[in-house]
Design a protein around this motif. Structure first.
Motif, PDB file in Angstrom:
ATOM      1  N   PRO A  51       0.824  -1.215   0.000  1.00  0.00           N
ATOM      2  CA  PRO A  51       0.000   0.000   0.000  1.00  0.00           C
ATOM      3  C   PRO A  51       0.854   1.261   0.000  1.00  0.00           C
ATOM      4  N   GLN A  52       0.406   2.259  -0.739  1.00  0.00           N
ATOM      5  CA  GLN A  52       1.075   3.552  -0.733  1.00  0.00           C
ATOM      6  C   GLN A  52       0.860   4.240   0.610  1.00  0.00           C
ATOM      7  N   VAL A  53       1.820   5.060   0.999  1.00  0.00           N
ATOM      8  CA  VAL A  53       1.749   5.792   2.263  1.00  0.00           C
ATOM      9  C   VAL A  53       1.329   7.226   1.981  1.00  0.00           C
ATOM     10  N   THR A 241     -12.568   4.997  -2.201  1.00  0.00           N
ATOM     11  CA  THR A 241     -13.373   4.919  -0.986  1.00  0.00           C
ATOM     12  C   THR A 241     -12.438   4.822   0.204  1.00  0.00           C
ATOM     13  N   GLY A 242     -12.822   5.401   1.326  1.00  0.00           N
ATOM     14  CA  GLY A 242     -11.931   5.410   2.478  1.00  0.00           C
ATOM     15  C   GLY A 242     -12.671   5.309   3.796  1.00  0.00           C
ATOM     16  N   PHE A 243     -12.052   4.595   4.730  1.00  0.00           N
ATOM     17  CA  PHE A 243     -12.598   4.487   6.082  1.00  0.00           C
ATOM     18  C   PHE A 243     -11.482   3.978   6.991  1.00  0.00           C
ATOM     19  N   GLU A 244     -11.649   4.179   8.304  1.00  0.00           N
ATOM     20  CA  GLU A 244     -10.648   3.708   9.261  1.00  0.00           C
ATOM     21  C   GLU A 244     -10.488   2.197   9.184  1.00  0.00           C
ATOM     22  N   LEU A 245      -9.267   1.732   9.418  1.00  0.00           N
ATOM     23  CA  LEU A 245      -9.038   0.285   9.519  1.00  0.00           C
ATOM     24  C   LEU A 245      -9.741  -0.242  10.762  1.00  0.00           C
ATOM     25  N   HIS A 246      -9.601   0.474  11.882  1.00  0.00           N
ATOM     26  CA  HIS A 246     -10.337   0.178  13.128  1.00  0.00           C
ATOM     27  C   HIS A 246     -11.206   1.393  13.429  1.00  0.00           C
ATOM     28  N   VAL A 284     -12.054  -0.302  -8.056  1.00  0.00           N
ATOM     29  CA  VAL A 284     -12.352   0.449  -6.836  1.00  0.00           C
ATOM     30  C   VAL A 284     -11.092   0.511  -5.972  1.00  0.00           C
ATOM     31  N   LYS A 285     -10.710   1.714  -5.564  1.00  0.00           N
ATOM     32  CA  LYS A 285      -9.505   1.917  -4.769  1.00  0.00           C
ATOM     33  C   LYS A 285      -9.886   2.138  -3.308  1.00  0.00           C
ATOM     34  N   ILE A 286      -9.118   1.529  -2.402  1.00  0.00           N
ATOM     35  CA  ILE A 286      -9.433   1.613  -0.972  1.00  0.00           C
ATOM     36  C   ILE A 286      -8.282   2.250  -0.216  1.00  0.00           C
ATOM     37  N   LEU A 287      -8.604   3.288   0.557  1.00  0.00           N
ATOM     38  CA  LEU A 287      -7.650   3.963   1.431  1.00  0.00           C
ATOM     39  C   LEU A 287      -8.057   3.702   2.875  1.00  0.00           C
ATOM     40  N   ALA A 288      -7.185   3.060   3.645  1.00  0.00           N
ATOM     41  CA  ALA A 288      -7.464   2.787   5.055  1.00  0.00           C
ATOM     42  C   ALA A 288      -6.940   3.929   5.907  1.00  0.00           C
TER      43      ALA A 288
END
Length: 341
Positions: A51-53, A241-246, A284-288
């Protein structure tokens, strides 16, 4: 006799060519060994892309958030992308600042909208920043609130940027941000995010705008999947799309005599949720969000997420490099990703 000499010359020529090839191969191998030993070349033994930072607020753990100083350090530490928070100044200039009150981070007070961009630039947004040693390095070294335009110009050409829209009303800020992005030819590498639905509507009038899926839609889909309700639809093609990992969640149950409340710390991105989000739409790309330690980064990598949002690019980029040196171990992380923590 001449034929023998020609034949001999040809043999020697072939031997010479082979010797040159072996010499170049040996020299290249020696260079790579030395480069690996000195950290000049980083071999990636993983078959999957890590994953990219993305530097959260420019890297709020390494420098005062949303500042040119934070951006400079994040780039130096190897961040792949930048997340910046935008508000509008009194004179209609998009600037970088997150809280509702300037007193949260600066030596001033009041909302951003009460001050011009020039006045904000003279404030010290590093006033309350404390480093890992417990020191306040910017109290005597003021660092101002930058404009969005200056921030974009300080970034490497083409670096991906997420602009998190804060403050309302949305329409005037969207209009001002759109003008800056057009002036700087920045639309192709900028994504728009906001927890406010009004910004989704405001930026829909700009066909060149690329928006994250709304947080409400992402959260609703995640919760339904986690509670085994299934999913009715997937995000649109090529959307981020993005959301917290926890994420800490409150579950409310209504019954005849009242209401019951349960609080849980949910693992939001799991093999099941990722699979549902990408069902028939691999683009679909996911950002945690809030990935700030090695275990969480490894979990994101094992889930195949595209990027992580981290407070400290310095620490997370080092974790990424370290993980690229060894095979990805996903058994432990896959077990922890299917339960509530």
């Amino acid at each position: 006799m001449k034929r023998l000499l020609d034949w001999g010359d040809r043999v020697r020529l072939r031997l010479l060519k082979k010797c040159r090839i072996y010499f170049v191969f040996a020299l290249t191998s020696l260079y790579l060994l030395v480069a690996y030993a000195n950290g000049l070349v980083t071999p990636n033994v993983n078959s999957v892309a890590l994953p990219q930072v993305v530097a959260h607020r420019g890297g709020t753990g390494d420098a005062p958030e949303n500042t040119l100083e934070a951006i400079r350090l994040a780039v130096a530490h190897g961040a792949d992308g930048m997340w910046l928070t935008v508000q509008l100044s009194k004179d209609g200039v998009p600037i970088l600042y997150r809280p509702t009150d300037l007193a949260s981070l600066t030596n001033a007070s009041g909302p951003v909208a009460n001050y011009t961009a020039a006045e904000l630039a003279r404030m010290n947004v590093g006033w309350s920043f404390k480093n890992e040693h417990g020191q306040y390095p910017y109290c005597d070294r003021p660092i101002g609130i930058p404009t969005l335009r200056d921030a974009l110009r300080s970034l490497p050409v083409g670096m991906p940027v997420v602009l998190d829209m804060k403050a309302l009303p949305a329409e005037p800020q969207a209009r001002a941000v759109a003008q800056v992005l057009s002036d700087e030819n920045a639309w192709p590498h900028v994504l728009i995010y906001s927890t406010e639905a009004a910004y989704q509507q405001a930026f829909n009038s700009y066909p060149q705008a690329r928006l994250f899926e709304s947080r409400d839609a992402t959260r609703s889909r995640l919760v339904k999947i986690l509670l085994n309700e299934g999913y009715e639809s997937v995000p649109l093609t090529s959307v981020w799309t993005g959301f917290e990992l926890h994420r800490k969640l409150v579950v409310a149950e209504n019954f005849t005599l009242g209401e019951g409340i349960s609080q849980v710390n949910g693992m939001m991105w799991t093999p099941a949720t990722v699979a549902c989000f990408r069902h028939q739409q691999a683009s679909v790309k996911i950002l945690a969000f809030a990935v700030n330690n090695a275990l969480d980064y490894q979990t994101a990598a094992c889930l195949g997420l595209d990027a992580v949002l981290s407070d400290s690019p310095r620490k997370m980029a080092a974790i990424k490099v370290g993980l690229s040196h060894k095979p990805l171990q996903c058994e432990a992380t896959s077990k922890s990703s299917i339960v509530m923590r």
